[in-house]
Design an enzyme around this catalytic site. Structure first.
Site, PDB file in Angstrom:
ATOM      1  N   ASP A 187       0.798  -1.263  -0.110  1.00 16.45           N
ATOM      2  CA  ASP A 187       0.247   0.095  -0.061  1.00 16.45           C
ATOM      3  C   ASP A 187       0.842   1.285   0.229  1.00 16.45           C
ATOM      4  O   ASP A 187       0.694   2.192  -0.719  1.00 16.45           O
ATOM      5  CB  ASP A 187      -0.906   0.021   1.306  1.00 16.45           C
ATOM      6  CG  ASP A 187      -1.544  -1.326   1.469  1.00 16.45           C
ATOM      7  OD1 ASP A 187      -1.249  -2.227   2.323  1.00 16.45           O
ATOM      8  OD2 ASP A 187      -2.290  -1.801   0.527  1.00 16.45           O
TER       9      ASP A 187
ATOM     10  N   HIS B 117      -4.366  -3.910   6.695  1.00 12.14           N
ATOM     11  CA  HIS B 117      -4.150  -3.808   5.305  1.00 12.14           C
ATOM     12  C   HIS B 117      -5.415  -4.223   4.710  1.00 12.14           C
ATOM     13  O   HIS B 117      -5.411  -5.593   4.551  1.00 12.14           O
ATOM     14  CB  HIS B 117      -2.863  -4.854   4.996  1.00 12.14           C
ATOM     15  CG  HIS B 117      -2.722  -5.191   3.395  1.00 12.14           C
ATOM     16  ND1 HIS B 117      -2.547  -4.282   2.654  1.00 12.14           N
ATOM     17  CD2 HIS B 117      -3.188  -6.420   3.068  1.00 12.14           C
ATOM     18  CE1 HIS B 117      -2.485  -4.881   1.417  1.00 12.14           C
ATOM     19  NE2 HIS B 117      -3.037  -6.095   1.553  1.00 12.14           N
TER      20      HIS B 117
END
Lengths: 306, 350
Positions: free
Chosen positions: B182, B210
């Site tokens: 990410d 996440h």
């Protein structure tokens, strides 16, 4: 491929059917935030793909379908590599280094080269580095040494079942102990294994990987591509010999004008064939078989070009 | 009952005595889900030296399900066919105890994917089983003095928590979950928006889980000393475009490729472990780590924070950051989700 300081621009080419998948690949490349990746050009247009490129890795080719004859396979690939050779001739940088991976690699390289008459024949090659790496690994396992201690195993000829893995000029370092070297033949101590098992094992490794993975080798092929291009452009180390399928100049009585895998060293972006290696009758017979196959492929390819 | 099958090929009979020319002993790197998509991208880069550098020999200890052992064999053949000088051994096993024996690194990639009609709670429970077993196996067999664990398999943060709780003799700070993907995705978007290089962007971070509730935060970010918010000068873009794009990037990849991210996930795992080992050179990165309650996250959660890793491989959460109202709301949302996930599997924890 070119070390930790060389920035690159990737030009990615695929067929229209794969445009979405290609887009996904580009997205993942972006998501990896590679400091060396300057930009990516993703296209289905060969002119855009080849414009000003310095390196061309031609992986895409038409795969063999069920019931397809060898002749049919050659025919469809000739049309692909004819177009790519012409595009390289027109759009690529004049110093472009070309590696053909898509099979039949040697003959596809020859087709491309034939249609790129303004570019030096020395700039075209086909991949036999995967076969070399496989052979190196098998010898290391047979002798029981770390793979980096196996040196100068050679692959001659066609990247096909007629390829000739040759250990007669190779050596094992730090064997049988540190700071000693042994010729591979004496380290293996089993000529029968070398001639009857090792050679077919290397020749058939591709099929063995497919049997286990249910897919053909990809990561190991990619790794070989990286090694081939890196050594070609950055040079081989002192004493190191690598295998590349290159345009034959008549060395070792191989007919001129074939793309044939030879032992080479590389310096300043150029390869040179290692000369004066003694070829045993056993190896010579195999060289003749692979030469014959390449000449047949060449004739078929040329017939489709004209 | 399955035999504990394993194939070991070591190039020296006692690999713990092996010292290569440069003097470094090989480290043992366990990878689960080794024959899957991410594993296929990961193993070759580890073996080539991308993760720990060109002087660090490695032994790969690959764990797979019994039904994937043949595919793993194929991957192992391809690893051989690369003739990697740094690769000093490959273990192929379906037994976690063998996979984690003496492990210095463990990349837990394999997890149960969501099947059609599967409820979120079922997914969490199915993975709780897997990661309980792996936590226990790490506790028994890994090298506790050196171990670094990265959980990639989703739900990564909660799986890391489960594994750590099942490994009571291992410092919970040796476990982490991956938000580096990410983080890298965020950098790429910011680089494109500002016309800069990813290496120019400083002090960007991912907070939280996440998942779609992650919070990509540019408030502290800068390029050459100039604040990111002033360079971009478009709060609407940040809130309506940038943040959702990073949060949903995984789905966008699936839509384009027809498969989930593999190469970029592997690349992020490499970055995470490399930086955790050698340091981030004073720069921020994002890691989901054991929370002691920093910034108001619940103690014991595995929560992604901005961290700096020292040259000797110790991470430190960046302290003293002021979160504005918007950030606090995003932080709270992802914190709440992590608490919910933990609650769903609470009774399965030891």
């Amino acid at each position: 491929m070119f070390g930790p300081h060389q920035k690159i621009i990737l030009h990615l080419l695929d067929i229209p059917k794969m445009a979405d998948a290609l887009k996904g690949v580009v997205m993942e490349l972006q998501d990896s935030s590679y400091p060396l990746l300057d930009s990516v050009v993703a296209t289905t247009d060969v002119q855009t793909a080849f414009l000003h490129i310095n390196v061309a890795i031609l992986v895409g080719a038409f795969p063999r379908g069920p019931g397809m004859q060898r002749k049919d396979l050659l025919k469809v690939n000739v049309s692909i590599f004819k177009e790519q050779g012409e595009a390289l001739n027109k759009y690529a940088s004049r110093d472009v280094k070309v590696l053909v991976v898509g099979n039949p690699a040697n003959t596809n390289a020859l087709t491309a080269l034939t249609k790129a008459s303004d570019l030096p024949t020395a700039n075209f090659s086909a991949l036999t580095r995967l076969d070399q790496n496989r052979a190196q690994s098998m010898i290391s396992e047979k002798v029981g040494v770390s793979v980096e201690n196996v040196n100068n195993v050679i692959i001659w000829g066609n990247h096909s079942l007629t390829q000739v893995p040759d250990v007669n000029h190779g050596y094992i370092s730090n064997y049988p102990q540190r700071d000693l070297v042994s010729p591979i033949k004496s380290a293996v101590e089993d000529e029968k294994w070398l001639n009857e098992q090792f050679i077919p094992l290397v020749q058939n490794r591709g099929a063995a990987v497919i049997a286990a993975r249910k897919l053909s080798s990809a990561a190991s092929a990619a790794n070989a591509i990286v090694g081939h291009m890196r050594d070609w452009l950055l040079g081989t180390r002192d004493g190191e010999v690598v295998s590349m399928a290159v345009y034959s100049d008549g060395s070792y009585n191989i007919p001129k004008g074939l793309i044939f895998s030879f032992p080479v060293t590389c310096r300043q972006g150029q390869w040179s064939i290692v000369q004066d290696l003694k070829i045993s009758p056993f190896i010579q017979a195999k060289l003749e078989l692979t030469t014959k196959e390449l000449e047949e492929e060449k004739q078929v390819a040329l017939s489709f070009l004209n | 009952m399955n035999m504990n099958r394993y194939l070991v090929r070591n190039f020296s009979s006692a690999s713990n005595l092996f010292v290569n020319a440069k003097g470094k002993q090989p480290v043992r790197i366990a990878v689960t889900g080794a024959s899957g998509q991410i594993g296929y991208q990961l193993l070759f880069r580890i073996a080539s030296g991308s993760m720990l550098g060109p002087d660090q020999p490695v032994i790969l200890q690959c764990l797979e399900l019994p039904q994937a052992m043949n595919a793993l064999k194929g991957v192992s053949m391809e690893l051989d066919d690369c003739a990697f000088p740094l690769l000093k051994g490959i273990v192929q096993t379906d037994d976690p105890n063998r996979a984690f024996a003496g492990a210095d690194y463990a990349l837990l990639v394999g997890a149960r994917p969501r099947s059609k009609g599967m409820e979120r709670g079922d997914l969490l429970k199915a993975n709780a089983e897997i990661f309980s077993v792996q936590g226990k196996a790490l506790d028994k067999n890994a090298n506790k003095d050196t171990l670094r664990v990265l959980v990639v398999g989703n739900p990564a943060n909660t799986n890391a928590l489960i594994a750590a709780r099942n490994a009571p003799s291992i410092d919970p700070k040796r476990f982490s979950a991956m938000t580096r993907l990410d983080h890298n995705r965020g950098l790429a978007q910011l680089a494109e928006k500002t016309g800069s290089s990813v290496t120019d962007i400083e002090k960007f971070c991912i907070w939280g889980n996440h998942s779609a509730t992650q919070y990509p935060d540019i408030n502290f970010g800068s390029i050459n000393g100039k604040s990111l918010t002033s360079i971009i000068n478009d709060d609407e873009w940040v809130k309506k475009n940038f943040i959702p794009t990073v949060q949903q990037r995984g789905a966008a990849i699936i839509a384009a490729r027809g498969l989930s991210s593999a190469a970029s996930a592997a690349s992020a795992a490499i970055d995470h472990m490399r930086d955790w080992t050698y340091g981030t050179n004073g720069q921020w990165t994002s890691m989901a780590i054991y929370s002691e309650g920093e910034y108001g996250a619940d103690k014991g959660l595995y929560f992604s924070y901005p961290v700096i890793v020292s040259p000797n491989g110790k991470y430190e959460i960046v302290k003293g950051l002021q979160l504005d109202q918007f950030s606090k709301e995003r932080f709270e949302k992802t914190r709440a989700e992590l608490v919910e996930e933990m609650t769903a599997i609470k009774e399965l924890l030891p």
